[in-house]
Design a protein around this motif. Structure first.
Motif, PDB file in Angstrom:
ATOM      1  N   ALA A  36       1.538   5.060  -2.700  1.00  0.00           N
ATOM      2  CA  ALA A  36       1.356   6.195  -2.014  1.00  0.00           C
ATOM      3  C   ALA A  36       2.448   7.123  -2.132  1.00  0.00           C
ATOM      4  O   ALA A  36       2.260   8.545  -2.384  1.00  0.00           O
ATOM      5  CB  ALA A  36       0.930   6.082  -0.574  1.00  0.00           C
ATOM      6  N   GLU A  87      -3.175   3.261   5.348  1.00  0.00           N
ATOM      7  CA  GLU A  87      -3.802   4.374   4.759  1.00  0.00           C
ATOM      8  C   GLU A  87      -3.190   5.760   5.861  1.00  0.00           C
ATOM      9  O   GLU A  87      -2.597   6.446   5.387  1.00  0.00           O
ATOM     10  CB  GLU A  87      -4.919   4.601   4.662  1.00  0.00           C
ATOM     11  CG  GLU A  87      -5.426   6.177   3.997  1.00  0.00           C
ATOM     12  CD  GLU A  87      -6.879   6.446   3.563  1.00  0.00           C
ATOM     13  OE1 GLU A  87      -7.144   7.374   3.194  1.00  0.00           O
ATOM     14  OE2 GLU A  87      -7.672   5.324   3.778  1.00  0.00           O
ATOM     15  N   GLU A  88      -3.396   5.279   7.062  1.00  0.00           N
ATOM     16  CA  GLU A  88      -2.916   6.411   8.006  1.00  0.00           C
ATOM     17  C   GLU A  88      -1.273   6.383   8.335  1.00  0.00           C
ATOM     18  O   GLU A  88      -0.869   7.637   7.968  1.00  0.00           O
ATOM     19  CB  GLU A  88      -3.551   6.051   9.445  1.00  0.00           C
ATOM     20  CG  GLU A  88      -3.070   6.941  10.308  1.00  0.00           C
ATOM     21  CD  GLU A  88      -3.653   6.600  11.817  1.00  0.00           C
ATOM     22  OE1 GLU A  88      -3.595   7.399  12.754  1.00  0.00           O
ATOM     23  OE2 GLU A  88      -4.405   5.617  12.033  1.00  0.00           O
ATOM     24  N   ASN A 104       0.056   8.221   5.137  1.00  0.00           N
ATOM     25  CA  ASN A 104      -0.205   9.693   4.940  1.00  0.00           C
ATOM     26  C   ASN A 104       0.782  10.398   6.048  1.00  0.00           C
ATOM     27  O   ASN A 104       1.284  11.343   5.590  1.00  0.00           O
ATOM     28  CB  ASN A 104      -1.614  10.070   5.491  1.00  0.00           C
ATOM     29  CG  ASN A 104      -2.792   9.415   4.397  1.00  0.00           C
ATOM     30  OD1 ASN A 104      -2.455   9.722   3.404  1.00  0.00           O
ATOM     31  ND2 ASN A 104      -3.978   9.596   4.921  1.00  0.00           N
ATOM     32  N   HIS A 127       0.756  -1.233   0.006  1.00  0.00           N
ATOM     33  CA  HIS A 127       0.109   0.081   0.111  1.00  0.00           C
ATOM     34  C   HIS A 127       0.810   1.443  -0.066  1.00  0.00           C
ATOM     35  O   HIS A 127       0.430   2.221  -0.415  1.00  0.00           O
ATOM     36  CB  HIS A 127      -1.081  -0.133   1.297  1.00  0.00           C
ATOM     37  CG  HIS A 127      -1.875  -1.150   1.109  1.00  0.00           C
ATOM     38  ND1 HIS A 127      -2.924  -1.548   0.380  1.00  0.00           N
ATOM     39  CD2 HIS A 127      -2.044  -2.194   2.100  1.00  0.00           C
ATOM     40  CE1 HIS A 127      -3.535  -2.332   0.869  1.00  0.00           C
ATOM     41  NE2 HIS A 127      -3.021  -3.030   1.808  1.00  0.00           N
TER      42      HIS A 127
END
Length: 306
Positions: free
Chosen positions: A58, A293-294, A297, A54
């Motif tokens: 990103a 995702e966290e 980011n 992931h």
């Protein structure tokens, strides 16, 4: 070893690359612009580059994201004649980085990727731009390292099992069947989000360990702790000064039952006392599985800010 073109139902769609520089066929992902800053992601036990599936998309629009599989893991070869101690993995990483001529590196380290990355940083501090530890220890010559490892082992089910299994002769037979017990091994170390378990996910983590001969990497890392043969490098004064000057970030899943925050975050803060520490409630040892995702980011924003 996994087939080089395996994508696990499209969940790992990255072009495979291989280097013979470390003396075996070492696999790595290399995504993003070649002129971009390098983000070098280092996995731990018993995972491989799939852990960062992931994070790669990103960051790869603007950064060159390189994700090697350590010897004996993932799509890399598992040579029978090699040893699999920490210092061997540092040697292998050094050979790959030199072959690719990677500089301006942001290290992203998980689990034993932490000691491998920090071991490399002691040798080549000039190649490091940032340090990011995500549930990954950052040994860097601290005098209390052994005491912290010992204290953690007393409360970690994984390290308790390693010590017991080595003592009674079960470590190699059990980890030699890792392809069949991969789920219990991963769960013992700890992830909280059971929804990630799919057939593709199980295949991705189990496939590298199809036979006992494929399990030497996983056995070596565990056995090295049980027998004390891993060597944690101590930086020279120049390396110490340079690395301590680099921007750094710690991300730690607080539900980690394998590497407890109270024992390992002080190692990080001793090197980087002004660095931010992001503690994630309800996130386990495999933080990139629980909160991809966290964490993506957090890493992207940290890189932008520094």
């Amino acid at each position: 070893m996994i087939q080089s073109d395996a994508t696990f139902d499209g969940t790992f769609p990255f072009t495979p690359h291989f280097s013979a520089a470390p003396g075996f066929r070492m696999h790595y992902v290399d995504e993003g612009p070649r002129h971009g800053e390098v983000v070098l992601c280092l996995h731990g036990e018993p995972t491989w580059g799939y852990l960062f599936r992931h994070l790669v998309p990103a960051l790869s629009a603007t950064h060159r994201v390189v994700v090697p599989d350590h010897m004996g893991f993932g799509k890399s070869a598992t040579p029978a004649q090699r040893s699999y101690w920490l210092q061997d993995h540092v040697d292998n990483l050094e050979a790959l980085v030199h072959a690719l001529d990677l500089t301006n590196i942001t290290l992203v380290m998980h689990d034993f990727g932490g000691p491998v990355g920090m071991g490399f940083a002691t040798r080549h501090p000039d190649r490091i731009r940032r340090i990011i530890s995500a549930n990954g220890p950052t040994p860097f010559g601290q005098s209390d390292l052994f005491e912290r490892i010992t204290a953690n082992a007393r409360v970690s089910p994984w390290f308790q099992w390693i010590a017991k299994a080595e003592a009674n002769g079960e470590l190699e037979p059990v980890l030699g069947q890792l392809g069949f017990n991969i789920l219990s091994t991963l769960k013992l170390n700890g992830f909280e989000n059971n929804a990630i378990i799919t057939d593709a996910w199980l295949s991705a983590y189990g496939a590298p360990f199809a036979r006992p001969a494929d399990c030497l990497g996983a056995i070596g890392w565990a056995k090295g702790f049980a027998t004390g043969v891993h060597t944690f490098a101590t930086p020279d004064p120049v390396a110490d000064r340079l690395i301590r000057s680099r921007p750094a970030l710690a991300i730690w899943g607080e539900a980690d039952r394998t590497l407890h925050a109270e024992h390992f975050l002080p190692l990080f803060s001793a090197i980087f006392p002004a660095a931010p520490v992001r503690r994630l409630a309800g996130v386990g040892h495999y933080c990139f599985e629980d909160a991809p995702e966290e964490i993506g980011n957090l890493i992207a924003e940290f890189i932008r800010q520094t």
